[in-house]
Scaffold this motif. Structure first.
Motif, PDB file in Angstrom:
ATOM      1  N   UNK A  66      -7.397  25.412  62.323  1.00 36.00           N
ATOM      2  CA  UNK A  66      -6.399  25.363  61.056  1.00 36.00           C
ATOM      3  C   UNK A  66      -5.298  24.373  61.708  1.00 36.00           C
ATOM      4  N   UNK A  67      -4.972  24.544  63.109  1.00 35.46           N
ATOM      5  CA  UNK A  67      -3.891  24.004  63.521  1.00 35.46           C
ATOM      6  C   UNK A  67      -4.348  22.456  63.991  1.00 35.46           C
ATOM      7  N   UNK A  68      -5.178  21.951  63.641  1.00 37.30           N
ATOM      8  CA  UNK A  68      -5.806  20.796  64.137  1.00 37.30           C
ATOM      9  C   UNK A  68      -6.475  20.263  65.291  1.00 37.30           C
ATOM     10  N   UNK A  69      -7.079  21.416  65.869  1.00 40.92           N
ATOM     11  CA  UNK A  69      -7.693  21.181  67.343  1.00 40.92           C
ATOM     12  C   UNK A  69      -9.229  21.484  66.832  1.00 40.92           C
ATOM     13  N   UNK A  70     -10.160  21.336  68.156  1.00 44.01           N
ATOM     14  CA  UNK A  70     -11.447  21.328  67.967  1.00 44.01           C
ATOM     15  C   UNK A  70     -11.952  22.246  69.013  1.00 44.01           C
TER      16      UNK A  70
ATOM     17  N   UNK B  37       6.935  35.055  48.521  1.00 46.16           N
ATOM     18  CA  UNK B  37       7.080  34.061  49.565  1.00 46.16           C
ATOM     19  C   UNK B  37       7.619  32.641  48.976  1.00 46.16           C
ATOM     20  N   UNK B  38       8.468  32.001  49.862  1.00 45.92           N
ATOM     21  CA  UNK B  38       9.192  30.892  49.510  1.00 45.92           C
ATOM     22  C   UNK B  38       8.339  29.563  50.133  1.00 45.92           C
ATOM     23  N   UNK B  39       7.309  29.665  50.659  1.00 42.37           N
ATOM     24  CA  UNK B  39       6.543  28.582  51.164  1.00 42.37           C
ATOM     25  C   UNK B  39       5.002  28.727  51.144  1.00 42.37           C
ATOM     26  N   UNK B  40       4.355  29.125  50.195  1.00 42.08           N
ATOM     27  CA  UNK B  40       2.895  29.508  50.043  1.00 42.08           C
ATOM     28  C   UNK B  40       2.234  28.616  50.904  1.00 42.08           C
ATOM     29  N   UNK B  41       2.501  27.333  50.779  1.00 44.86           N
ATOM     30  CA  UNK B  41       1.641  26.608  51.744  1.00 44.86           C
ATOM     31  C   UNK B  41       1.331  26.571  53.037  1.00 44.86           C
ATOM     32  N   UNK B  42       2.330  27.382  53.666  1.00 46.82           N
ATOM     33  CA  UNK B  42       2.281  27.865  55.043  1.00 46.82           C
ATOM     34  C   UNK B  42       1.937  29.138  55.327  1.00 46.82           C
ATOM     35  N   UNK B  43       1.477  29.920  54.259  1.00 48.04           N
ATOM     36  CA  UNK B  43       0.915  31.242  54.453  1.00 48.04           C
ATOM     37  C   UNK B  43      -0.647  31.257  54.529  1.00 48.04           C
ATOM     38  N   UNK B  44      -1.072  31.951  55.658  1.00 51.21           N
ATOM     39  CA  UNK B  44      -2.532  32.030  55.934  1.00 51.21           C
ATOM     40  C   UNK B  44      -2.790  33.532  55.832  1.00 51.21           C
ATOM     41  N   UNK B  45      -3.315  34.082  54.677  1.00 49.66           N
ATOM     42  CA  UNK B  45      -3.421  35.405  54.601  1.00 49.66           C
ATOM     43  C   UNK B  45      -4.887  35.649  55.045  1.00 49.66           C
ATOM     44  N   UNK B  46      -4.857  37.044  56.026  1.00 54.73           N
ATOM     45  CA  UNK B  46      -6.283  37.315  56.424  1.00 54.73           C
ATOM     46  C   UNK B  46      -6.640  38.635  55.689  1.00 54.73           C
ATOM     47  N   UNK B  47      -7.810  38.359  54.940  1.00 51.89           N
ATOM     48  CA  UNK B  47      -8.361  39.414  53.972  1.00 51.89           C
ATOM     49  C   UNK B  47      -9.473  40.003  54.730  1.00 51.89           C
ATOM     50  N   UNK B  48     -10.463  39.199  55.285  1.00 54.13           N
ATOM     51  CA  UNK B  48     -11.872  39.293  55.739  1.00 54.13           C
ATOM     52  C   UNK B  48     -11.484  39.570  57.353  1.00 54.13           C
ATOM     53  N   UNK B  65       2.391  24.008  69.096  1.00 54.94           N
ATOM     54  CA  UNK B  65       3.293  24.585  69.735  1.00 54.94           C
ATOM     55  C   UNK B  65       4.712  24.586  69.494  1.00 54.94           C
ATOM     56  N   UNK B  66       5.195  23.588  68.690  1.00 60.10           N
ATOM     57  CA  UNK B  66       6.525  23.388  68.096  1.00 60.10           C
ATOM     58  C   UNK B  66       6.694  24.167  66.671  1.00 60.10           C
ATOM     59  N   UNK B  67       5.870  24.799  66.420  1.00 59.69           N
ATOM     60  CA  UNK B  67       6.138  25.418  65.020  1.00 59.69           C
ATOM     61  C   UNK B  67       6.067  26.924  65.239  1.00 59.69           C
ATOM     62  N   UNK B  68       6.796  27.862  64.704  1.00 56.18           N
ATOM     63  CA  UNK B  68       6.683  29.498  64.992  1.00 56.18           C
ATOM     64  C   UNK B  68       5.558  29.749  64.145  1.00 56.18           C
ATOM     65  N   UNK B  69       4.784  30.769  64.887  1.00 53.89           N
ATOM     66  CA  UNK B  69       3.497  31.582  64.045  1.00 53.89           C
ATOM     67  C   UNK B  69       4.360  33.162  63.832  1.00 53.89           C
ATOM     68  N   UNK B 191      -3.569  21.201  55.560  1.00 54.57           N
ATOM     69  CA  UNK B 191      -2.973  19.925  54.881  1.00 54.57           C
ATOM     70  C   UNK B 191      -1.333  20.017  55.042  1.00 54.57           C
ATOM     71  N   UNK B 192      -0.649  21.230  54.862  1.00 56.28           N
ATOM     72  CA  UNK B 192       0.607  21.228  55.074  1.00 56.28           C
ATOM     73  C   UNK B 192       1.134  21.186  56.566  1.00 56.28           C
ATOM     74  N   UNK B 193       0.220  21.220  57.389  1.00 51.19           N
ATOM     75  CA  UNK B 193       0.587  21.245  58.813  1.00 51.19           C
ATOM     76  C   UNK B 193       0.197  19.641  59.157  1.00 51.19           C
ATOM     77  N   UNK B 194      -0.498  18.889  58.289  1.00 52.27           N
ATOM     78  CA  UNK B 194      -0.750  17.514  58.547  1.00 52.27           C
ATOM     79  C   UNK B 194      -1.880  17.667  59.654  1.00 52.27           C
ATOM     80  N   UNK B 195      -2.849  18.584  59.642  1.00 45.66           N
ATOM     81  CA  UNK B 195      -3.773  18.939  60.848  1.00 45.66           C
ATOM     82  C   UNK B 195      -5.191  19.150  60.515  1.00 45.66           C
TER      83      UNK B 195
END
Ligand SMILES: Cc1ncc(C[n+]2csc(CCOP(=O)(O)OP(=O)(O)O)c2C)c(N)n1
Lengths: 168, 198
Positions: A66-70, B37-48, B65-69, B191-195
């Protein structure tokens, strides 16, 4: 007499990982890939992510992806049995193009084996619809490239079963 | 104890460009992160894959590494995969914030008690596992005052929250479902992470 010409050496696998731009190896050790660990540790371009149980590996790989790595996963066949819900929920259900390198404990080149870990692994992967390739010698190592290409094309996990390796 | 919605609302208000990985009650459509949520594009829910939210978050933290998780975990979930605390602490991403929503029950399945819920010492476990910093809040006022300090600490950070057990007893097949499917989330976040890889 045993000859060691036609066997699998870890550098052949590592060369394949580099060729396919793999960034992370998420792993838990096994005897089948012990020598590879030593080499991987020295390899700057591959970041090792050690885990406490194998079911963590597919989830960490999903996050890296998801973060763009492989990433690839490197575990024993016993670890696949331990990871069922992760392979389902964070491999197949999310279409993760994940190559799983799987140490083939008990592999006897299709001779009789007392080890159920060897007997069950291929049927179980096939039940999940996960294709797998076997590598036993350096000549087989390019099947890792085939697996990487297939994972990307089909957007699903692909297994690579690693027969016993030998030291360098 | 902290109300589930108050907790996710406060965390969301501090997120800036963080990725949030919520699971179980923290991910409830009606009273969890999706409801505020104020930014759904950066929410990654885990259901399974119960128990693996922190592993999923760890992967993102290592990749970005430059972004908080921020992982919003359940206590039953974390108990199912306790080794993840050592895995995360060992890899030690400085941008990793692991919130534990401790409601002492399996709320999603009807509120059955968690094994050992009366004797767990989550802060002790997180410290022993090797988290760089550990915080704990049992009321909204303290959490509101303390959250900035927790999020300013260098990760991996563990934040224990005593949360009210909010049990949904609607039969599973009649529960409200998120219109945002797992597939959508796993498309939108990269997509939101450009990644987007591959
Ligand atoms: C491997 C697995 N076992 C059991 C379940 C059933 N299950 C779904 S939600 C849940 C409870 C989760 O409890 P917790 O993590 O404490 O979160 P809460 O519901 O309290 O928010 C359980 C046991 C499951 N989904 N997966």
């Amino acid at each position: 007499m045993t000859t060691y010409d036609s066997v699998l050496h870890p550098p052949a696998i590592i060369a394949e990982l580099k060729k396919n731009n793999i960034t992370h190896v998420v792993w838990l050790p096994d005897s089948e890939t012990n020598f590879m660990y030593q080499l991987l540790n020295d390899e700057d371009s591959l970041d090792l992510v050690p885990v406490c149980r194998e079911g963590e590996t597919m989830a960490i790989a999903a996050g890296l992806w998801v973060g763009g790595k492989k990433p690839v996963v490197l575990i024993q066949n016993t670890g696949i049995f331990e990871s069922g819900d992760s392979i389902r929920g964070l491999g197949l259900d999310i279409n993760q193009p994940l190559v799983m390198l799987i140490g083939y404990r008990g592999w006897t080149r299709r001779g009789p084996t007392p080890d159920s870990a060897a007997r069950f692994i291929e049927p179980i992967l096939h039940t999940w619809g996960i294709n797998c390739y076997l590598i036993e010698t350096d000549d087989d190592a390019d099947r890792i490239s085939i697996a990487c290409e297939e994972a990307e094309r089909t957007q699903k996990p692909v297994g690579v079963l690693v027969g016993t390796e030998f030291g360098v | 104890m902290i109300n589930n919605t108050d907790a996710v609302k406060l965390i969301d208000s501090k997120r800036t460009d963080s990725v949030i990985v919520p699971t179980m009650n923290a991910n409830n459509v009606g009273f969890g992160l999706p409801s505020v949520t104020s930014n759904q594009d950066l929410d990654l829910p885990l259901s399974g894959a119960m128990g693996k939210a922190s592993n999923l978050g760890l992967g993102i933290a290592l990749a970005q590494p430059d972004r908080k998780v921020m992982v919003l975990d359940g206590d039953g979930s974390l108990l199912m995969n306790l080794g993840t605390m050592v895995t995360s602490a060992n890899k030690a991403p400085t941008n990793f914030y692991h919130f534990l929503f401790n409601n002492k029950v399996y709320a999603v399945t009807g509120g059955q008690p968690i094994p050992g819920s009366d004797c767990q010492d989550w802060e002790g476990m997180a410290k022993a596992a090797g988290y760089a910093a550990v915080f704990s809040y049992d009321n909204l006022e303290d959490f509101t005052t303390g959250i900035d300090e927790a999020l300013a600490a260098t990760g991996p950070v563990f934040i224990h929250l005593s949360v009210e057990p909010q049990v949904e007893n609607t039969p599973v097949q009649f529960r409200q479902r998120s219109p945002r499917t797992v597939k959508m989330a796993f498309d939108e976040v990269p997509a939101a992470l450009g990644a987007r890889s591959g």
